[in-house]
Design a protein around this motif. Structure first.
Motif, PDB file in Angstrom:
ATOM      1  N   ALA A  58       0.817  -1.222   0.000  1.00 58.92           N
ATOM      2  CA  ALA A  58       0.000   0.000   0.000  1.00 58.92           C
ATOM      3  C   ALA A  58       0.851   1.272   0.000  1.00 58.92           C
ATOM      4  N   LEU A  59       1.947   1.252   0.774  1.00 63.40           N
ATOM      5  CA  LEU A  59       2.790   2.443   0.872  1.00 63.40           C
ATOM      6  C   LEU A  59       3.448   2.761  -0.461  1.00 63.40           C
TER       7      LEU A  59
ATOM      8  N   ARG B 242       2.657   1.746  -3.367  1.00 68.80           N
ATOM      9  CA  ARG B 242       1.671   2.015  -4.417  1.00 68.80           C
ATOM     10  C   ARG B 242       0.907   3.319  -4.183  1.00 68.80           C
ATOM     11  N   GLU B 243       1.297   4.017  -3.135  1.00 67.48           N
ATOM     12  CA  GLU B 243       0.700   5.322  -2.803  1.00 67.48           C
ATOM     13  C   GLU B 243      -0.810   5.249  -2.651  1.00 67.48           C
ATOM     14  N   GLN B 244      -1.260   4.189  -1.952  1.00 76.14           N
ATOM     15  CA  GLN B 244      -2.700   4.033  -1.710  1.00 76.14           C
ATOM     16  C   GLN B 244      -3.122   4.609  -0.362  1.00 76.14           C
ATOM     17  N   LEU B 245      -2.142   5.023   0.419  1.00 77.57           N
ATOM     18  CA  LEU B 245      -2.491   5.573   1.736  1.00 77.57           C
ATOM     19  C   LEU B 245      -2.654   7.090   1.637  1.00 77.57           C
ATOM     20  N   VAL B 246      -3.670   7.586   2.319  1.00 75.66           N
ATOM     21  CA  VAL B 246      -3.959   9.018   2.309  1.00 75.66           C
ATOM     22  C   VAL B 246      -4.226   9.454   3.744  1.00 75.66           C
ATOM     23  N   VAL B 247      -3.748  10.641   4.099  1.00 75.59           N
ATOM     24  CA  VAL B 247      -4.072  11.169   5.413  1.00 75.59           C
ATOM     25  C   VAL B 247      -5.214  12.169   5.285  1.00 75.59           C
ATOM     26  N   TYR B 248      -6.284  11.925   6.044  1.00 76.84           N
ATOM     27  CA  TYR B 248      -7.377  12.889   6.173  1.00 76.84           C
ATOM     28  C   TYR B 248      -7.130  13.697   7.449  1.00 76.84           C
ATOM     29  N   TYR B 249      -7.769  14.860   7.506  1.00 72.87           N
ATOM     30  CA  TYR B 249      -7.600  15.712   8.679  1.00 72.87           C
ATOM     31  C   TYR B 249      -8.963  16.110   9.205  1.00 72.87           C
ATOM     32  N   GLN B 250      -9.142  16.013  10.525  1.00 75.98           N
ATOM     33  CA  GLN B 250     -10.403  16.460  11.126  1.00 75.98           C
ATOM     34  C   GLN B 250     -10.112  17.626  12.073  1.00 75.98           C
ATOM     35  N   PRO B 251     -10.774  18.773  11.839  1.00 75.31           N
ATOM     36  CA  PRO B 251     -10.527  19.933  12.692  1.00 75.31           C
ATOM     37  C   PRO B 251     -10.901  19.693  14.161  1.00 75.31           C
ATOM     38  N   LEU B 252     -10.123  20.293  15.057  1.00 68.14           N
ATOM     39  CA  LEU B 252     -10.395  20.311  16.492  1.00 68.14           C
ATOM     40  C   LEU B 252     -10.866  21.732  16.801  1.00 68.14           C
TER      41      LEU B 252
ATOM     42  N   GLU C 250       5.335   5.962  10.505  1.00 67.27           N
ATOM     43  CA  GLU C 250       6.392   6.942  10.235  1.00 67.27           C
ATOM     44  C   GLU C 250       5.975   7.842   9.069  1.00 67.27           C
ATOM     45  N   TRP C 251       5.377   7.205   8.059  1.00 64.70           N
ATOM     46  CA  TRP C 251       4.910   7.959   6.891  1.00 64.70           C
ATOM     47  C   TRP C 251       3.780   8.937   7.269  1.00 64.70           C
ATOM     48  N   VAL C 252       2.841   8.474   8.092  1.00 67.29           N
ATOM     49  CA  VAL C 252       1.738   9.349   8.536  1.00 67.29           C
ATOM     50  C   VAL C 252       2.297  10.550   9.294  1.00 67.29           C
ATOM     51  N   LEU C 253       3.225  10.265  10.194  1.00 64.61           N
ATOM     52  CA  LEU C 253       3.805  11.335  11.014  1.00 64.61           C
ATOM     53  C   LEU C 253       4.487  12.385  10.148  1.00 64.61           C
TER      54      LEU C 253
ATOM     55  N   GLN D  91      13.140   8.797  15.723  1.00 58.62           N
ATOM     56  CA  GLN D  91      12.367   8.937  14.493  1.00 58.62           C
ATOM     57  C   GLN D  91      11.531  10.229  14.515  1.00 58.62           C
ATOM     58  N   VAL D  92      10.882  10.457  15.632  1.00 61.40           N
ATOM     59  CA  VAL D  92      10.056  11.665  15.770  1.00 61.40           C
ATOM     60  C   VAL D  92      10.938  12.912  15.677  1.00 61.40           C
ATOM     61  N   GLU D  93      12.056  12.870  16.371  1.00 59.88           N
ATOM     62  CA  GLU D  93      12.972  14.017  16.361  1.00 59.88           C
ATOM     63  C   GLU D  93      13.450  14.308  14.935  1.00 59.88           C
ATOM     64  N   ALA D  94      13.791  13.235  14.205  1.00 59.76           N
ATOM     65  CA  ALA D  94      14.284  13.394  12.826  1.00 59.76           C
ATOM     66  C   ALA D  94      13.195  13.988  11.924  1.00 59.76           C
ATOM     67  N   ILE D  95      11.963  13.557  12.118  1.00 63.25           N
ATOM     68  CA  ILE D  95      10.866  14.061  11.274  1.00 63.25           C
ATOM     69  C   ILE D  95      10.600  15.537  11.556  1.00 63.25           C
ATOM     70  N   LEU D  96      10.663  15.914  12.825  1.00 57.52           N
ATOM     71  CA  LEU D  96      10.464  17.332  13.166  1.00 57.52           C
ATOM     72  C   LEU D  96      11.542  18.183  12.495  1.00 57.52           C
ATOM     73  N   LYS D  97      12.767  17.687  12.530  1.00 57.24           N
ATOM     74  CA  LYS D  97      13.895  18.409  11.949  1.00 57.24           C
ATOM     75  C   LYS D  97      13.732  18.519  10.435  1.00 57.24           C
ATOM     76  N   LYS D  98      13.423  17.386   9.824  1.00 61.76           N
ATOM     77  CA  LYS D  98      13.288  17.288   8.377  1.00 61.76           C
ATOM     78  C   LYS D  98      12.175  18.176   7.818  1.00 61.76           C
ATOM     79  N   THR D  99      11.035  18.207   8.536  1.00 61.92           N
ATOM     80  CA  THR D  99       9.896  18.979   8.035  1.00 61.92           C
ATOM     81  C   THR D  99       9.934  20.426   8.502  1.00 61.92           C
ATOM     82  N   GLY D 100      10.738  20.710   9.527  1.00 59.92           N
ATOM     83  CA  GLY D 100      10.830  22.067  10.046  1.00 59.92           C
ATOM     84  C   GLY D 100       9.658  22.459  10.931  1.00 59.92           C
TER      85      GLY D 100
END
Ligand code: C2E
Ligand code: MG
Ligand code: MG
Ligand code: MG
Length: 283
Positions: free
Chosen positions: A34-35, A37-47, A92-95, A132-141
């Protein structure tokens, strides 16, 4: 239990189990790809903030779109992802996707919104998770304060060794933590006492009971008051009606999430809402 059932019912039972096992196998096979083949999508629900009624953040909710089957809900495939440990790369991809999206919205002028991402107990058990979380924060800014991780109560119970120290290391990165589906697992109070969390997410079963059950009303009150006395924030999930909203509002619940305001949506639809709101605000 087959005993006491007629022969036909017995056969139907075994057939149903067979179907279920087969379904699991089919999904497991497809989930492996699935990953890529790019079949995964993130939806967002407002808080939504209860006093200002404005959007204060989002929860990232994973969707799997399988050709010929349409969209499969996470309730069906997250357990498979956990059993097969595919939840590690998928999570990891979702994050990363959710952090990047929040950063992108900030660059477009929608700042100060937090992104909440669900984390499975399996991910917490991964010794590399904090890095992993630390690296993603750094990578995405994305600034750590704009990320919240949602930990389910069962994860916060007994399944992971050193859960308190793992959560403390995550908090040391500067992000916030919430306990998801609060009230559904046993031993919650003793865990709550020791876990370094910022927010309780009240499970939607209690919210849905507000209209029909005095017991659920009582539980909702207790959870909100518990959050207040422990000086953590509280958000109610699954708010669908005005009656539920008003009840929660009277009790000074901090935030709500649910179909009454918004459903989970693809990023483009969220952006349209953000744009239209900012136009209204600037008038
Ligand atoms: P959750 O984290 O408790 O997410 C809230 C669920 O409630 C979502 O279901 C959301 O669509 C649904 N919901 C929101 N408002 C309402 C409402 O007003 N009424 C009703 N009936 N439902 C509402 P969804 O998207 O099907 O996700 C189910 C569960 O799957 C999530 O529960 C979470 O535990 C898990 N999940 C979703 N995405 C991820 C992910 O990226 N990683 C992990 N580990 N788990 C995920
Ligand atoms: Mg959640
Ligand atoms: Mg929940
Ligand atoms: Mg849930």
């Amino acid at each position: 239990h087959a005993k006491g059932l007629g022969k036909n019912q017995y056969l139907m039972c075994t057939q149903a189990i067979k179907d279920q096992v087969e379904e699991q196998l089919v999904l497991t096979n497809h989930l492996h790809r699935a990953l890529e083949r790019e079949q995964l999508v993130v939806y967002y629900q407002p808080l939504v903030d209860m006093t200002t009624k404005s959007i204060v953040g989002f929860e990232a909710l994973l969707r799997w779109s399988l050709p010929e089957r349409g969209i499969i809900s996470p309730g069906l495939f997250i357990p498979i992802a956990e059993q097969t440990r595919l939840i590690n790369p998928i999570g990891e991809w979702v994050l990363e996707t959710a952090c990047r999206q929040n950063k992108l919205w900030q660059e477009k002028g929608f700042s100060g919104l937090r992104m909440a991402v669900n984390v499975s107990v399996v991910q917490l058990g991964n010794p590399n998770f904090v890095q992993q979380v630390e690296a993603i924060l750094k990578k995405t800014g994305l600034a750590p304060k704009d990320l919240e991780l949602e930990i389910t109560e069962s994860a916060a119970s007994n399944n992971v060794d050193n859960i308190v120290s793992i959560l403390a290391s995550l908090k040391a990165l500067g992000l916030t933590l919430s306990i998801d589906d609060f009230g559904t697992e046993y031993s919650s109070l003793s865990r709550l006492k020791v876990l370094p969390i910022d927010r309780i997410k009240m499970d939607m079963q209690f919210v849905h009971g507000i209209e029909g059950s005095e017991k659920d009303q009582a539980i909702v009150k207790v959870i909100i008051n518990l959050a207040k006395s422990m000086k953590v924030k509280v958000i109610a999930e699954g708010v669908e009606t005005k009656i539920q909203l008003d009840f929660l509002s009277q009790l000074l619940c901090d935030e709500v999430q649910g179909y009454y305001y918004y459903r989970p949506m693809p990023a483009e639809e969220i952006e349209e809402i953000l744009v239209s709101k900012s136009l209204v605000d600037s008038e």
